[in-house]
Design a protein around this motif. Structure first.
Motif, mmCIF file in Angstrom:
data_model
loop_
_atom_site.group_PDB
_atom_site.id
_atom_site.type_symbol
_atom_site.label_atom_id
_atom_site.label_comp_id
_atom_site.label_asym_id
_atom_site.label_seq_id
_atom_site.Cartn_x
_atom_site.Cartn_y
_atom_site.Cartn_z
ATOM 1 N N LEU A 87 -23.981 -9.789 5.758
ATOM 2 C CA LEU A 87 -22.732 -9.725 4.997
ATOM 3 C C LEU A 87 -21.904 -10.987 5.211
ATOM 4 N N PRO A 88 -21.136 -11.398 4.192
ATOM 5 C CA PRO A 88 -20.264 -12.565 4.369
ATOM 6 C C PRO A 88 -19.158 -12.259 5.371
ATOM 7 N N GLY A 89 -18.933 -13.182 6.283
ATOM 8 C CA GLY A 89 -17.891 -13.008 7.281
ATOM 9 C C GLY A 89 -16.728 -13.937 6.994
ATOM 10 N N GLN A 90 -15.586 -13.371 6.681
ATOM 11 C CA GLN A 90 -14.413 -14.165 6.315
ATOM 12 C C GLN A 90 -13.170 -13.391 6.743
ATOM 13 N N ASP A 91 -12.099 -14.105 7.080
ATOM 14 C CA ASP A 91 -10.923 -13.500 7.697
ATOM 15 C C ASP A 91 -10.417 -12.270 6.938
ATOM 16 N N LEU A 92 -10.145 -12.410 5.656
ATOM 17 C CA LEU A 92 -9.602 -11.298 4.880
ATOM 18 C C LEU A 92 -10.549 -10.095 4.881
ATOM 19 N N LEU A 93 -11.845 -10.358 4.714
ATOM 20 C CA LEU A 93 -12.826 -9.276 4.688
ATOM 21 C C LEU A 93 -12.863 -8.536 6.023
ATOM 22 N N LEU A 94 -12.740 -9.272 7.120
ATOM 23 C CA LEU A 94 -12.778 -8.633 8.431
ATOM 24 C C LEU A 94 -11.475 -7.930 8.764
ATOM 25 N N GLN A 95 -10.351 -8.401 8.233
ATOM 26 C CA GLN A 95 -9.111 -7.637 8.377
ATOM 27 C C GLN A 95 -9.269 -6.258 7.737
ATOM 28 N N SER A 96 -9.944 -6.234 6.604
ATOM 29 C CA SER A 96 -10.173 -4.972 5.900
ATOM 30 C C SER A 96 -11.195 -4.104 6.632
ATOM 31 N N TYR A 97 -12.337 -4.689 6.977
ATOM 32 C CA TYR A 97 -13.444 -3.955 7.583
ATOM 33 C C TYR A 97 -13.072 -3.362 8.940
ATOM 34 N N SER A 98 -12.268 -4.086 9.717
ATOM 35 C CA SER A 98 -11.968 -3.690 11.094
ATOM 36 C C SER A 98 -10.843 -2.669 11.219
ATOM 37 N N GLY A 99 -10.181 -2.345 10.118
ATOM 38 C CA GLY A 99 -9.057 -1.418 10.194
ATOM 39 C C GLY A 99 -7.722 -2.094 10.380
ATOM 40 N N LEU A 100 -7.722 -3.396 10.637
ATOM 41 C CA LEU A 100 -6.468 -4.112 10.874
ATOM 42 C C LEU A 100 -5.517 -3.997 9.689
ATOM 43 N N MET A 101 -6.059 -4.074 8.497
ATOM 44 C CA MET A 101 -5.241 -4.029 7.293
ATOM 45 C C MET A 101 -4.537 -2.685 7.118
ATOM 46 N N SER A 102 -5.135 -1.629 7.657
ATOM 47 C CA SER A 102 -4.555 -0.292 7.500
ATOM 48 C C SER A 102 -3.330 -0.073 8.383
ATOM 49 N N LEU A 103 -3.063 -1.005 9.309
ATOM 50 C CA LEU A 103 -1.933 -0.837 10.213
ATOM 51 C C LEU A 103 -0.616 -1.312 9.613
ATOM 52 N N THR A 104 -0.692 -2.154 8.597
ATOM 53 C CA THR A 104 0.475 -2.897 8.143
ATOM 54 C C THR A 104 0.973 -2.395 6.797
ATOM 55 N N GLY A 105 2.305 -2.404 6.644
ATOM 56 C CA GLY A 105 2.913 -1.993 5.394
ATOM 57 C C GLY A 105 3.520 -0.605 5.485
ATOM 58 N N ARG A 106 4.228 -0.227 4.453
ATOM 59 C CA ARG A 106 4.893 1.086 4.440
ATOM 60 C C ARG A 106 3.959 2.168 3.928
ATOM 61 N N LYS A 107 4.382 3.396 4.124
ATOM 62 C CA LYS A 107 3.517 4.565 3.919
ATOM 63 C C LYS A 107 2.907 4.616 2.526
ATOM 64 N N ASN A 108 3.706 4.401 1.500
ATOM 65 C CA ASN A 108 3.210 4.551 0.140
ATOM 66 C C ASN A 108 2.740 3.235 -0.484
ATOM 67 N N ASP A 109 2.754 2.163 0.320
ATOM 68 C CA ASP A 109 2.239 0.881 -0.158
ATOM 69 C C ASP A 109 0.735 0.811 0.109
ATOM 70 N N PRO A 110 0.030 -0.040 -0.616
ATOM 71 C CA PRO A 110 -1.394 -0.239 -0.294
ATOM 72 C C PRO A 110 -1.529 -0.902 1.068
ATOM 73 N N PRO A 111 -2.688 -0.760 1.726
ATOM 74 C CA PRO A 111 -2.913 -1.482 2.982
ATOM 75 C C PRO A 111 -2.591 -2.971 2.799
ATOM 76 N N THR A 112 -1.977 -3.552 3.792
ATOM 77 C CA THR A 112 -1.430 -4.902 3.662
ATOM 78 C C THR A 112 -2.081 -5.869 4.639
#
Length: 398
Positions: free
Chosen positions: A134-159
């Motif tokens: 799989l391609p390894g790139q910062d944004l993709l790994l923020q998504s894959y690792s769960g990091l993106m799910s930590l940020t932003g408000r409740k009803n906003d998309p993962p940030t």
């Protein structure tokens, strides 16, 4: 600090170049081995930011290095690398897993040439496993690792985090691994293979939040108020004021109730700040809207409340502490002209690192490096003519 340590860098994009730049900043002699056309980061830059046609993306992670532009598919090119490996301490590469092996430059092959070699591979997911292709790139790994799910408000998309934190952390971990391996080699005389992956770096960034999940089986949802994390007590986050925003950190609710003269907050105790965090945070959020940012800054300073302004880059650039730390520096590049970049982040005996070498042109040091290996000028000219290397050697003083 690393003077006398020789590093061969087969890196491009961000993770690998940032790792070797750390070693170069510390004094290592880093040779950037790149294709004859030049590495990717020479031809791309965020916001199309170029200085005299030189990519700022290239400038920010390639200082203090020499460039060897070479065709690694040709046997003559491979032989140059093998000669270099004999006197090299460290190889760092961030091609996709398997590429270096296909080129004849994997760890097992190079270890035969130099048993004391330290070989660091920087990848997306690791050297093997189900995601290895799989391609390894910062944004993709923020998504894959769960990091993106930590940020932003409740009803906003993962940030996503707004900068390449996974790339940079993966780079620092790779540099740390190299330095640890060098220290170990001093005692044992043995080389080492190091693997630094973006996936592991992204999970390491989440050591706190992930540990809570692993040991409790859940992690609280994102908040509708100003709460900045999914596991802290309230208040803890960015809050709207009468004319802007202010960031406020942990404070006992009893103290807040007293200094804010809030009957609503007085209903709660410190023991409620976790389990009733959304209720407390909503009350605090509404109170924050009643004064300007400047008024709150004066008030919180007077009452020893932890807070910070929400700075944009203009404010950061002009901040007194940022200037004091000398973390932003100005450098005069022979092609790009004056440019301003983030400096090596550590201080040694109170002093900031000084840039020794400018970011090189494609193949700027090819001829110099070959001469150091014992090649004659006639042999070097033949290699240039046969398109084995590219040489853009500068005249003395240019």
């Amino acid at each position: 600090m690393l003077k006398g340590i020789k590093v061969l860098s087969f890196t491009h994009f961000m993770q690998g170049p940032s790792a070797v730049q750390t070693l170069a900043d510390l004094g290592a002699d880093v040779i950037k081995v790149e294709r004859r056309e030049g590495a990717y980061e020479r031809f791309w830059s965020g916001m199309d930011t170029y200085k005299n046609n030189v990519s700022v993306f290239f400038l920010l992670a390639n200082r203090n290095q020499r460039s060897l532009a070479i065709d690694l598919r040709k046997e003559e090119g491979k032989e140059i690398i093998y000669k270099l490996v004999r006197e090299t301490d460290v190889v760092v590469e961030n091609y996709r897993p398997g590429v270096m092996e296909r080129l004849g430059m994997g760890y097992e092959r190079l270890k035969e040439i130099n048993p004391k070699l330290i070989y660091c591979s920087c990848s997306g997911y690791g050297p093997d496993g189900p995601c290895v292709k799989l391609p390894g790139q910062d944004l993709l790994l923020q998504s894959y690792s769960g990091l993106m799910s930590l940020t932003g408000r409740k009803n906003d998309p993962p940030t996503p985090v707004g900068t390449a934190v996974v790339d940079q952390h993966g780079a620092v971990l790779a540099a740390l691994g190299v330095i640890a391996a060098l220290f170990s080699r001093e005692r044992t005389g043995k080389g080492c293979r190091i693997d630094s992956s973006l996936l592991n770096a992204a999970l390491d960034l989440q050591a706190e939040s992930l540990a809570y999940y692993l040991n409790k089986g859940e992690i609280w949802d994102r908040s509708d108020t100003g709460l900045a994390s999914r596991f802290h007590q309230a208040p803890y986050g960015v809050y709207k004021t009468k004319d802007g925003y202010l960031t406020v950190s942990n404070t006992p609710v009893e103290k807040l109730a007293e200094i804010l003269e809030s009957d609503e907050l007085a209903q709660y105790t410190s023991g409620d700040q976790m389990q009733k965090r959304d209720e407390i945070d909503l009350i605090f959020s509404n109170i924050m809207k009643t004064r300007t940012t400047g008024e709150w800054e004066q008030f919180f300073t007077a009452h020893d409340i932890w807070f910070a302004p929400v700075n944009d880059y203009k404010a950061v650039e002009n901040d007194a502490q940022v200037k004091w730390n000398e973390i932003i520096f100005t450098y005069q590049h022979p092609d790009a002209g004056e440019n301003r970049l983030v400096n090596h982040p550590l201080r040694y005996n109170g002093e900031a690192r000084v840039q020794r070498l400018h970011q090189p042109a494609i193949g700027e040091h090819s001829a110099e490096i070959l001469r150091q290996l014992g090649y004659e000028d006639a042999e070097i000219r033949e290699m240039i003519e046969n398109e084995i290397i590219v040489s853009n050697e500068r005249k003395q003083g240019s």
